[in-house]
Scaffold this motif. Structure first.
Motif, short mmCIF file in Angstrom:
data_model
loop_
_atom_site.label_atom_id
_atom_site.label_comp_id
_atom_site.label_asym_id
_atom_site.label_seq_id
_atom_site.Cartn_x
_atom_site.Cartn_y
_atom_site.Cartn_z
N ALA A 164 -10.11 5.87 -6.82
CA ALA A 164 -8.79 5.45 -6.36
C ALA A 164 -8.18 6.60 -5.56
O ALA A 164 -7.95 7.68 -6.10
N ILE A 165 -7.96 6.38 -4.27
CA ILE A 165 -7.38 7.41 -3.40
C ILE A 165 -5.88 7.16 -3.29
O ILE A 165 -5.45 6.06 -2.96
N THR A 166 -5.10 8.19 -3.60
CA THR A 166 -3.65 8.08 -3.51
C THR A 166 -3.13 9.05 -2.46
O THR A 166 -3.77 10.05 -2.16
N GLY A 167 -1.99 8.75 -1.92
CA GLY A 167 -1.39 9.61 -0.90
C GLY A 167 -0.39 8.83 -0.08
O GLY A 167 -0.39 7.59 -0.06
N GLU A 168 0.47 9.55 0.60
CA GLU A 168 1.49 8.92 1.43
C GLU A 168 0.85 8.21 2.62
O GLU A 168 -0.28 8.51 3.00
N SER A 169 1.60 7.30 3.22
CA SER A 169 1.13 6.61 4.42
C SER A 169 0.84 7.62 5.52
O SER A 169 1.63 8.54 5.76
N GLY A 170 -0.31 7.44 6.17
CA GLY A 170 -0.67 8.32 7.27
C GLY A 170 -1.34 9.60 6.86
O GLY A 170 -1.63 10.45 7.71
N GLU A 239 -4.55 -0.52 0.45
CA GLU A 239 -3.30 -1.12 -0.04
C GLU A 239 -3.58 -2.17 -1.11
O GLU A 239 -3.10 -3.30 -1.07
N VAL A 240 -4.36 -1.75 -2.10
CA VAL A 240 -4.80 -2.66 -3.16
C VAL A 240 -3.62 -3.14 -4.00
O VAL A 240 -3.69 -4.20 -4.63
N ALA A 241 -2.52 -2.40 -4.01
CA ALA A 241 -1.35 -2.81 -4.79
C ALA A 241 -0.73 -4.10 -4.26
O ALA A 241 0.06 -4.74 -4.97
N ILE A 275 -16.92 0.60 -5.04
CA ILE A 275 -15.54 0.27 -4.75
C ILE A 275 -14.71 1.54 -4.60
O ILE A 275 -14.71 2.41 -5.47
N ILE A 276 -14.02 1.65 -3.47
CA ILE A 276 -13.02 2.70 -3.27
C ILE A 276 -11.71 1.99 -2.94
O ILE A 276 -11.65 1.20 -2.01
N SER A 277 -10.70 2.26 -3.74
CA SER A 277 -9.39 1.64 -3.49
C SER A 277 -8.42 2.70 -3.00
O SER A 277 -8.60 3.90 -3.24
N ALA A 278 -7.38 2.25 -2.33
CA ALA A 278 -6.37 3.18 -1.79
C ALA A 278 -5.02 2.49 -1.77
O ALA A 278 -4.93 1.28 -1.58
#
Length: 478
Positions: A164-170, A239-241, A275-278
Motif C-alpha cells: 500500500a503506497i501512501t502519499g499526497e497527490s502528485g 485511489e483505492v479508497a 497487488i499494489i494499491s495507492a
C-alpha cells in the motif's frame, strides 16, 4: 553447473513427496524436512534458491523459520503453505518476510508459478548495500529520504506481498509502483494501473473481471478484465479508497482466492497478479468511518510504503527541475533557470508536489524568452510560501508581484515598514493591487501600446499580455 536447490518443510509425508516429485520434474534439486529442527540443519549446511514451509510443524511454527531465513542475510526467498481460507496466516507470514504463499490443497500449477517467480529474483549478496541513486531509477533525487526510499523499494521488489503506497497527490505513487515492478521478478510481464475513482460503479465488475459474449446487452465479444490483463505481472489500484463497498467485497475475494469469474461465466479462472494499491486518503480513517472494509484494508496493507512530500526533500529541487526541463524542452533545445528562480521555488510550499512543479515549469517555459525562465515567468499567483525564520530578512523579488519584481530588479533586503503603518489584511491581494497599478501606469504612459509598456517594465510582450489577463486589465478600446 548444478541445478537450483529447493528446501521443502512439511510434516505430511504424502504432500512433501508430491511437492518433491513436482519440483524434480522441473529439473530442480530438492531436500525435504519433516520438522523445524531438520529444516534448520539443512539450511545451515546448504544454499537454497527457495525455502517452502508449512505453517504448522510438530516442533513449532513455520513462521519461526520465515523470520530466521529473512534475518539470515542470505537473500533466500521463503514461501509458506497455509490451510485453505487461512488468509490471516498468509498476511502474518508476508509481514514477517515471506516471499509468497500457496494454499492447501496445493494447486501444482500455482506452485510452479511461485517457484519460477522465486528463481527469477535477483540474487542478494550479504553486506551489499541496496542500489540507491542509480541513474535508471524513476525516482529522482539524492536527498537522504529518497536514498532510503529507493533502498526500501529494492527490498520490497523481492517479495510478492501486497503493498500500500501512501502519499499526497502528485508525490509520485505510480512512479514508485512502476519502480517496484521494474525491479521485481515480474518486470517482463504487464504492469496495469487502474484509477479506481474514474470507473463508473455500474461498469466496475466488468472492467475488473471481464465478461463473456452475450453476458449483457452490448457484450458482443468476450473481453478480459484488469486481472486477466495483468496476469503474471502487477496490478496497481490507484485511489483505492474510492471503491464502492459492493466492489470491495468482490475485490477481496479475488485477492484472497487468486481466482476471478467473468460476468456470464460459470467457472472461475486462476490469475497470478501482485497487488499494489495507492491512495492520498487515510485508509485507517476510512475504515473507522465505515467507508472502507477492514478486512480488505488488512489484505492490501501488508506492507506500507510512504512517499515524502516535495517540501520534505527540497534538496532534490535542483536535480528535479533540471530533469523536468530537459524533458519539456526536448533534445537540443535550451531550458534554463534564471537568477533567483531556484530560491523562489525553494520558498514555495508546493501543495501539488512534483506534479505541480512540472506544471509550473511547463507554463513558465512557454512564457520564457530564449528558453531562460525568469522569476516573472513563474506566475505563482497566491503562492503559499514556506515559513521563514523569525529574524530572516525578506528579499525581493517575491513570487506574487512578478511584474514589480522584474521592473525593480533588486534583491536587497526591504526596509521594515514604519511602526504606525497599518499592515494589509491580505498580503497577496495587496501586492497584486500594487502590480496592477504599476502596469496600468505604464499602459497609460504609452497610450496602451503594449510593446512600449512592456519595454518600460522590462518584461516581454507575452508576459505583459498574460499579466493583463490575470489582473483583469482591459484595453479601453476593446
Amino acid at each position: 553447473m548444478s541445478s537450483p536447490r529447493i528446501l521443502i518443510v512439511d510434516d505430511e509425508d504424502d504432500l512433501r513427496e508430491l511437492l518433491e516429485i513436482t519440483l524434480l520434474k522441473m529439473g530442480l534439486d530438492v531436500d525435504g524436512a519433516a520438522n523445524l529442527a531438520s529444516a534448520r540443519d539443512f539450511y545451515a549446511k546448504n544454499d537454497y534458491a527457495l525455502v517452502l514451509t508449512d505453517m504448522r510443524l510438530p516442533d513449532g511454527l513455520g513462521l519461526e523459520l520465515v523470520r530466521e531465513v529473512a534475518a539470515a542475510g542470505k537473500g533466500t526467498p521463503i514461501a509458506v503453505i497455509t490451510a485453505y481460507g487461512s488468509a490471516d496466516n498468509a498476511v502474518i507470514a508476508l509481514k514477517a518476510g515471506a516471499f509468497d504463499y500457496v494454499s492447501k490443497p496445493v494447486v501444482l500449477d500455482e506452485l510452479r508459478v511461485l517457484v519460477q517467480s522465486a528463481l527469477k529474483l535477483p540474487s542478494s549478496v550479504p553486506g551489499k548495500p541496496a542500489s540507491v541513486g542509480g541513474t535508471a531509477s524513476r525516482l529522482i533525487g539524492d536527498s537522504a529520504v529518497m536514498q532510503a526510499l529507493r533502498a526500501q523499494i529494492d527490498r520490497l521488489a523481492r517479495s510478492m506481498a501486497p503493498i500500500a503506497i501512501t502519499g499526497e497527490s502528485g508525490s509520485g505513487k505510480e512512479l514508485a509502483a512502476r519502480e517496484i515492478h521494474a525491479q521485481s521478478a515480474r518486470a517482463g510481464q504487464p504492469f496495469i494501473a487502474v484509477n479506481c475513482g474514474a470507473i463508473p460503479e455500474a461498469l466496475m465488475e466488468a472492467e475488473f473481471f471481464g465478461y463473456r459474449k452475450g453476458a449483457f446487452t452490448g457484450a458482443v465479444d468476450e473481453r478480459d478484465g484488469f486481472f486477466q490483463a495483468a496476469h503474471g505481472g502487477t496490478l496497481m489500484l490507484d485511489e483505492v479508497a474510492d471503491l464502492p463497498l459492493a466492489m470491495q467485497v468482490k475485490l477481496l475475494r479475488a485477492i484472497q482466492e487468486r481466482r476471478v469469474r467473468k460476468i456470464g461465466a460459470t467457472a472461475e479462472e486462476a490469475v497470478d497478479v501482485r497487488i499494489i494499491s495507492a491512495t492520498h486518503k487515510n485508509l485507517e480513517q476510512c475504515v473507522e468511518q465505515g467507508a472502507f472494509r477492514q478486512d480488505l484494508f488488512y489484505r492490501l496493507n501488508v506492507i506500507e510504503l510512504a512517499l515524502p512530500a516535495l517540501r520534505e526533500r527540497l534538496d532534490d529541487l535542483a536535480v528535479l527541475t533540471d530533469g523536468i526541463l530537459k524533458r519539456l524542452a526536448g533534445p537540443g533545445q535550451p531550458a534554463l533557470l534564471g537568477a533567483g528562480v531556484l530560491d523562489i521555488l525553494r520558498a514555495y510550499s508546493f501543495p501539488g508536489n512534483v506534479r505541480e512543479l512540472e506544471n509550473v515549469l511547463e507554463r513558465a517555459l512557454a512564457y520564457a524568452d530564449h528558453g531562460v525562465i525568469e522569476v516573472g515567468d513563474l506566475a505563482l499567483k497566491g503562492a503559499k510560501l514556506a515559513q521563514l525564520p523569525v529574524n530572516a530578512p525578506v528579499t525581493a523579488p517575491v513570487p506574487a508581484p512578478v511584474a514589480v519584481a522584474e521592473a525593480a530588479a533588486v534583491s536587497a533586503p526591504v526596509a521594515a515598514p514604519a511602526a504606525e503603518a497599518p499592515l494589509p489584511n491580505s498580503l497577496p491581494d495587496y501586492l497584486e493591487q500594487i502590480e496592477r497599478d504599476i502596469i496600468v501606469r505604464a499602459l497609460n504612459q504609452t497610450q496602451f501600446n503594449r510593446t512600449q509598456a512592456a519595454a518600460l517594465l522590462g518584461i516581454g510582450v507575452r508576459q505583459l499580455r498574460y499579466q493583463m489577463q490575470k489582473l483583469n486589465i482591459n484595453d479601453p478600446e476593446s
